[in-house]
Scaffold this motif. Structure first.
Motif, short mmCIF file in Angstrom:
data_model
loop_
_atom_site.label_atom_id
_atom_site.label_comp_id
_atom_site.label_asym_id
_atom_site.label_seq_id
_atom_site.Cartn_x
_atom_site.Cartn_y
_atom_site.Cartn_z
N SER A 291 0.84 -1.19 0.00
CA SER A 291 0.00 0.00 0.00
C SER A 291 0.88 1.24 0.00
O SER A 291 2.10 1.17 0.17
CB SER A 291 -0.92 0.01 1.22
OG SER A 291 -0.16 0.06 2.42
N TYR A 292 0.24 2.38 -0.21
CA TYR A 292 0.94 3.67 -0.15
C TYR A 292 0.03 4.67 0.56
O TYR A 292 -1.19 4.54 0.58
CB TYR A 292 1.32 4.17 -1.54
CG TYR A 292 0.18 4.19 -2.53
CD1 TYR A 292 -0.64 5.30 -2.70
CD2 TYR A 292 -0.08 3.07 -3.34
CE1 TYR A 292 -1.68 5.31 -3.60
CE2 TYR A 292 -1.12 3.07 -4.25
CZ TYR A 292 -1.91 4.19 -4.38
OH TYR A 292 -2.94 4.20 -5.28
N ASP A 293 0.66 5.68 1.17
CA ASP A 293 -0.08 6.67 1.97
C ASP A 293 -0.60 7.80 1.10
O ASP A 293 -0.22 7.97 -0.06
CB ASP A 293 0.84 7.24 3.05
CG ASP A 293 1.28 6.19 4.04
OD1 ASP A 293 0.50 5.23 4.26
OD2 ASP A 293 2.39 6.31 4.60
N SER A 294 -1.47 8.62 1.69
CA SER A 294 -1.95 9.83 1.02
C SER A 294 -0.79 10.80 0.82
O SER A 294 0.16 10.83 1.61
CB SER A 294 -3.02 10.52 1.85
OG SER A 294 -4.15 9.68 2.03
N ASP A 295 -0.87 11.58 -0.26
CA ASP A 295 0.04 12.70 -0.43
C ASP A 295 -0.78 13.98 -0.30
O ASP A 295 -2.01 13.97 -0.41
CB ASP A 295 0.76 12.64 -1.78
CG ASP A 295 -0.20 12.69 -2.96
OD1 ASP A 295 -1.41 12.48 -2.77
OD2 ASP A 295 0.27 12.92 -4.09
N ASP A 296 -0.11 15.10 -0.05
CA ASP A 296 -0.83 16.37 0.04
C ASP A 296 0.11 17.49 -0.40
O ASP A 296 1.33 17.32 -0.44
CB ASP A 296 -1.35 16.63 1.46
CG ASP A 296 -0.24 16.77 2.48
OD1 ASP A 296 0.30 17.89 2.59
OD2 ASP A 296 0.10 15.77 3.16
N LEU A 297 -0.47 18.62 -0.75
CA LEU A 297 0.34 19.73 -1.23
C LEU A 297 -0.35 21.06 -0.94
O LEU A 297 -1.55 21.14 -0.76
CB LEU A 297 0.63 19.61 -2.73
CG LEU A 297 -0.54 19.56 -3.72
CD1 LEU A 297 -1.12 20.93 -4.02
CD2 LEU A 297 -0.10 18.90 -5.03
N TRP A 298 0.48 22.10 -0.92
CA TRP A 298 0.03 23.48 -0.94
C TRP A 298 0.43 24.07 -2.28
O TRP A 298 1.58 23.92 -2.72
CB TRP A 298 0.66 24.29 0.19
CG TRP A 298 -0.10 24.24 1.49
CD1 TRP A 298 0.17 23.45 2.57
CD2 TRP A 298 -1.25 25.01 1.82
NE1 TRP A 298 -0.75 23.68 3.56
CE2 TRP A 298 -1.63 24.64 3.14
CE3 TRP A 298 -2.00 25.97 1.15
CZ2 TRP A 298 -2.73 25.20 3.78
CZ3 TRP A 298 -3.10 26.55 1.79
CH2 TRP A 298 -3.45 26.16 3.09
N SER A 299 -0.51 24.72 -2.94
CA SER A 299 -0.26 25.32 -4.25
C SER A 299 -0.50 26.83 -4.18
O SER A 299 -1.56 27.26 -3.69
CB SER A 299 -1.19 24.69 -5.30
OG SER A 299 -1.05 25.34 -6.56
N TYR A 300 0.47 27.60 -4.67
CA TYR A 300 0.37 29.05 -4.66
C TYR A 300 0.52 29.57 -6.09
O TYR A 300 1.37 29.09 -6.85
CB TYR A 300 1.47 29.66 -3.78
CG TYR A 300 1.53 29.08 -2.39
CD1 TYR A 300 0.75 29.61 -1.35
CD2 TYR A 300 2.36 27.99 -2.10
CE1 TYR A 300 0.80 29.08 -0.08
CE2 TYR A 300 2.41 27.46 -0.83
CZ TYR A 300 1.64 28.00 0.18
OH TYR A 300 1.69 27.45 1.44
N GLU A 301 -0.31 30.54 -6.46
CA GLU A 301 -0.28 31.06 -7.83
C GLU A 301 -0.60 32.55 -7.82
O GLU A 301 -1.42 33.03 -7.04
CB GLU A 301 -1.30 30.32 -8.71
CG GLU A 301 -1.32 30.79 -10.16
CD GLU A 301 -2.29 30.00 -11.02
OE1 GLU A 301 -2.75 30.54 -12.05
OE2 GLU A 301 -2.60 28.84 -10.65
N ALA A 302 0.07 33.29 -8.71
CA ALA A 302 -0.22 34.70 -8.90
C ALA A 302 -0.14 34.99 -10.39
O ALA A 302 0.71 34.41 -11.10
CB ALA A 302 0.76 35.58 -8.13
#
Length: 279
Positions: free
Chosen positions: A67-78
C-alpha cells in the motif's frame, strides 16, 4: 478588489483562498493559495518468484509495498489576465509554486512489475503565458508557453531516488500554437483551415531502478474542410512529421530487454477524411 475563501470536505479539509483586483477594465491581477490531497491506496500483487531477489537487493520490505499513503500539497499562484484591443487580444500570465509532501511516484521493476510509493517531499515552481489574438475577421491565433522546474527535496533514502532529482514525468518546457482561418464560400458553405503544433521538453522516468531521460518531442496537425448548416467535411493530417515520441513508461507485465524499452508512444503520421452530419 475581491476575495474568496472556501473549503471542501472530502475525506479531509482542503482550504483555498483567492484574491483579485481590476487594475483597469481590461486588466485583472489575482493570487491564490490552495491545499489538496489524494487518498492512499493499495498496489497489485508483486510476484515473489519473479521479483523476490530484486526487492531484496533494493532492501525493500515486500509487506511495505502492498500500500501507499496519502500525499498532500500546498499550491500558490499569482497572475495577470488581460483583454485588449476591443477583445481582439488576450494575454494571460502566471507564476506558481507547489510544496508537495509524501510525493507519489511509480516504480517499475526490471522483473516486469510496478508499484506506487511515497518517495518523500518535493517542490515544483514555474511560469506560463498564453496569448490569443484575432487580427482580422475569421483568423484566430494562439500561443502558449510553460516552464516547470521540479525537485525532490527529501527522498528519505528510498532506493532509486536522490535529493535533488526531478519529479518523474514532468517536462521542463511545454509550448503550443495554433492558427485557424474561417472564410465564406457560396450557397451557405464556409471553408476552414487550421494548424496546431505542440512541443514537450525533456523529462525523466524511473524504470528498472534507474532514472533515465525522456527526450523532448514536437508534433504538428493540419486540418482543411468545408461546413454548412448540416455538413462538416474535413481532410486531416495528424503528426505530419511522423514523430515517434516517448509518452511514458509502459506498465505491462513484461521484462524489458536491451533495445526494446517498455514505453508508450504516439500514433504515427495519420491522414484521413472525416465527415459529420448534424441533424
Amino acid at each position: 478588489p475581491s476575495a474568496f475563501a472556501g473549503s471542501q470536505k472530502e475525506n479531509g479539509f482542503n482550504p483555498r483562498v483567492m484574491v483579485s483586483a481590476d487594475l483597469t477594465d481590461q486588466v485583472n491581477i489575482y493570487a491564490s493559495a490552495a491545499k489538496g490531497f489524494r487518498i492512499g491506496g493499495v498496489n497489485g500483487q508483486i510476484s515473489p518468484t519473479l521479483c523476490g531477489d530484486e526487492i531484496a537487493d533494493l532492501n525493500l520490505n515486500p509487506d511495505g509495498l502492498r500500500s501507499y499513503d496519502s500525499d498532500d500539497l500546498w499550491s500558490y499562484e499569482a497572475g495577470i489576465k488581460t483583454n485588449l484591443a476591443d477583445n481582439r487580444l488576450a494575454i494571460n500570465a502566471a507564476v506558481f509554486f507547489i510544496d508537495w509532501r509524501d510525493t507519489l511516484q511509480n516504480v517499475r521493476l526490471a522483473c516486469g512489475f510496478q508499484f506506487s510509493t511515497n518517495v518523500g517531499d518535493a517542490e515544483s515552481r514555474g511560469a506560463e503565458i498564453e496569448i490569443s489574438a484575432t487580427p482580422m475577421p475569421g483568423l484566430n491565433l494562439s500561443l502558449g508557453v510553460g516552464y516547470t522546474d521540479t525537485e525532490i527535496k527529501d527522498a528519505r533514502g528510498f532506493p532509486g531516488f536522490l535529493d535533488g532529482d526531478e519529479i518523474s514525468g514532468v517536462p521542463d518546457l511545454t509550448a503550443n500554437a495554433s492558427a485557424q482561418y474561417v472564410f465564406a464560400l457560396t450557397d451557405g458553405w464556409s471553408g476552414r483551415v487550421r494548424v496546431d503544433a505542440n512541443h514537450y521538453g525533456e523529462s525523466t522516468s524511473q524504470n528498472n531502478n534507474v532514472i533515465r531521460t525522456r527526450d523532448s518531442w514536437s508534433a504538428m496537425n493540419l486540418r482543411a474542410g468545408v461546413t454548412n448548416e448540416n455538413w462538416d467535411i474535413t481532410i486531416f493530417a495528424d503528426n505530419v512529421t511522423d514523430e515517434r515520441a516517448n509518452l511514458g513508461d509502459n506498465r505491462s507485465i513484461a521484462a524489458e530487454t536491451p533495445g526494446r524499452p517498455r514505453i508508450v508512444t504516439n500514433r504515427p503520421r495519420t491522414i484521413g477524411l472525416e465527415g459529420r452530419y448534424h441533424f
